[in-house]
Design a protein around this motif. Structure first.
Motif, PDB file in Angstrom:
ATOM      1  N   ARG A  75       0.827  -1.221   0.000  1.00  0.00           N
ATOM      2  CA  ARG A  75       0.000   0.000   0.000  1.00  0.00           C
ATOM      3  C   ARG A  75       0.855   1.263   0.000  1.00  0.00           C
ATOM      4  NH1 ARG A  75      -3.063  -2.960   3.522  1.00  0.00           N
ATOM      5  NH2 ARG A  75      -2.142  -1.966   5.355  1.00  0.00           N
ATOM      6  N   LEU A  76       1.988   1.225   0.684  1.00  0.00           N
ATOM      7  CA  LEU A  76       2.875   2.384   0.765  1.00  0.00           C
ATOM      8  C   LEU A  76       3.743   2.559  -0.475  1.00  0.00           C
ATOM      9  CD1 LEU A  76       4.018   2.038   4.487  1.00  0.00           C
ATOM     10  CD2 LEU A  76       2.369   3.686   3.548  1.00  0.00           C
ATOM     11  N   GLY A  77       3.731   1.581  -1.360  1.00  0.00           N
ATOM     12  CA  GLY A  77       4.534   1.656  -2.582  1.00  0.00           C
ATOM     13  C   GLY A  77       6.021   1.473  -2.339  1.00  0.00           C
ATOM     14  N   MET A  78       6.363   0.768  -1.270  1.00  0.00           N
ATOM     15  CA  MET A  78       7.771   0.542  -0.940  1.00  0.00           C
ATOM     16  C   MET A  78       8.229  -0.797  -1.515  1.00  0.00           C
ATOM     17  SD  MET A  78       7.966   1.911   2.952  1.00  0.00           S
ATOM     18  CE  MET A  78       7.749   3.655   3.295  1.00  0.00           C
ATOM     19  N   PRO A  79       9.523  -0.914  -1.798  1.00  0.00           N
ATOM     20  CA  PRO A  79      10.018  -2.148  -2.417  1.00  0.00           C
ATOM     21  C   PRO A  79      10.038  -3.353  -1.479  1.00  0.00           C
ATOM     22  CG  PRO A  79      11.822  -0.601  -2.066  1.00  0.00           C
ATOM     23  CD  PRO A  79      10.563   0.111  -1.695  1.00  0.00           C
ATOM     24  N   TYR A  80       9.665  -4.488  -2.048  1.00  0.00           N
ATOM     25  CA  TYR A  80       9.764  -5.793  -1.382  1.00  0.00           C
ATOM     26  C   TYR A  80      10.204  -6.739  -2.489  1.00  0.00           C
ATOM     27  CZ  TYR A  80       8.500  -9.109   2.357  1.00  0.00           C
ATOM     28  OH  TYR A  80       8.522 -10.033   3.370  1.00  0.00           O
ATOM     29  N   LEU A  81      11.445  -7.186  -2.448  1.00  0.00           N
ATOM     30  CA  LEU A  81      12.049  -7.937  -3.539  1.00  0.00           C
ATOM     31  C   LEU A  81      12.392  -9.358  -3.121  1.00  0.00           C
ATOM     32  CD1 LEU A  81      14.594  -5.152  -4.529  1.00  0.00           C
ATOM     33  CD2 LEU A  81      12.357  -5.574  -5.568  1.00  0.00           C
TER      34      LEU A  81
END
Length: 192
Positions: A75-81
């Motif tokens: 939701r926050l648009g942060m990276p999770y790779l």
């Protein structure tokens, strides 16, 4: 005739001996994580919960808790790779999470990188860090904080230094795990 001499003479010439299979190169692709990756991510993380002090968690994380955290990061648009091998197996992962929930901290995150036990020492942590920094900058993040255990995570501290993180503090005896006190090293990098 001695048995050793007989064995030596009986061997096939080198060019006729069966050759061992060539070692498979350690290969990966880094891509955004999906919800389908979460069971494997949970297994990697829980390995560290049970066996190390790199996380101060003492109880294994459940899938529902991990899904909530993943959804919040999305939701926050942060990276999770995730890094996956050619067969699609998750080898490791990296993500950033808000440093604090107060609005003034909205451009500052804490990073996390975890590798499967068989994936350490092969350059994967470095590759995930590189991609995570690029994706974080693209997401508008300005500051990244690393909170690293002061014992048992020397490789992580060194990797962060190699990427330009500066040590900004040390907190002693703030965690207690495996019947011993642990501290943390705080490091920071600007992405401006």
């Amino acid at each position: 005739m001695l048995e050793e001499e007989y064995e030596t003479r009986r061997q096939l010439p080198l060019h006729l001996r069966p050759q061992p299979e060539p070692e498979t190169p350690f290969e990966w692709v880094i891509r955004p994580a999906t919800e389908a990756d979460l069971p494997d991510i949970r297994e990697i993380y829980n390995h560290y919960v049970r066996n190390s002090t790199v996380t101060f968690d003492e109880k294994a994380i459940g899938l529902s808790e991990l899904k909530r955290k993943f959804a919040h990061i999305q939701r926050l648009g942060m990276p999770y790779l995730v890094a996956v091998n050619p067969r699609g197996q998750i080898l490791g992962y990296a993500y950033v999470y808000p440093w604090k929930e107060k609005a003034a901290y909205r451009y500052t995150v804490e990073n996390s990188i975890y590798l499967g036990p068989a994936s350490t020492g092969k350059g994967l942590g470095k590759a995930l860090m590189e991609e995570m920094l690029v994706a974080s900058k693209a997401a508008g993040i300005k500051e990244i904080i690393a909170v690293i255990a002061d014992k048992g995570a020397e490789a992580s501290i060194q990797m962060h230094k190699n990427f330009g993180f500066k040590e900004i503090g040390h907190m002693g005896k703030v965690g207690y795990k495996f019947d011993r006190w642990l501290g943390t090293v705080l490091m920071q990098k600007s992405l401006k």
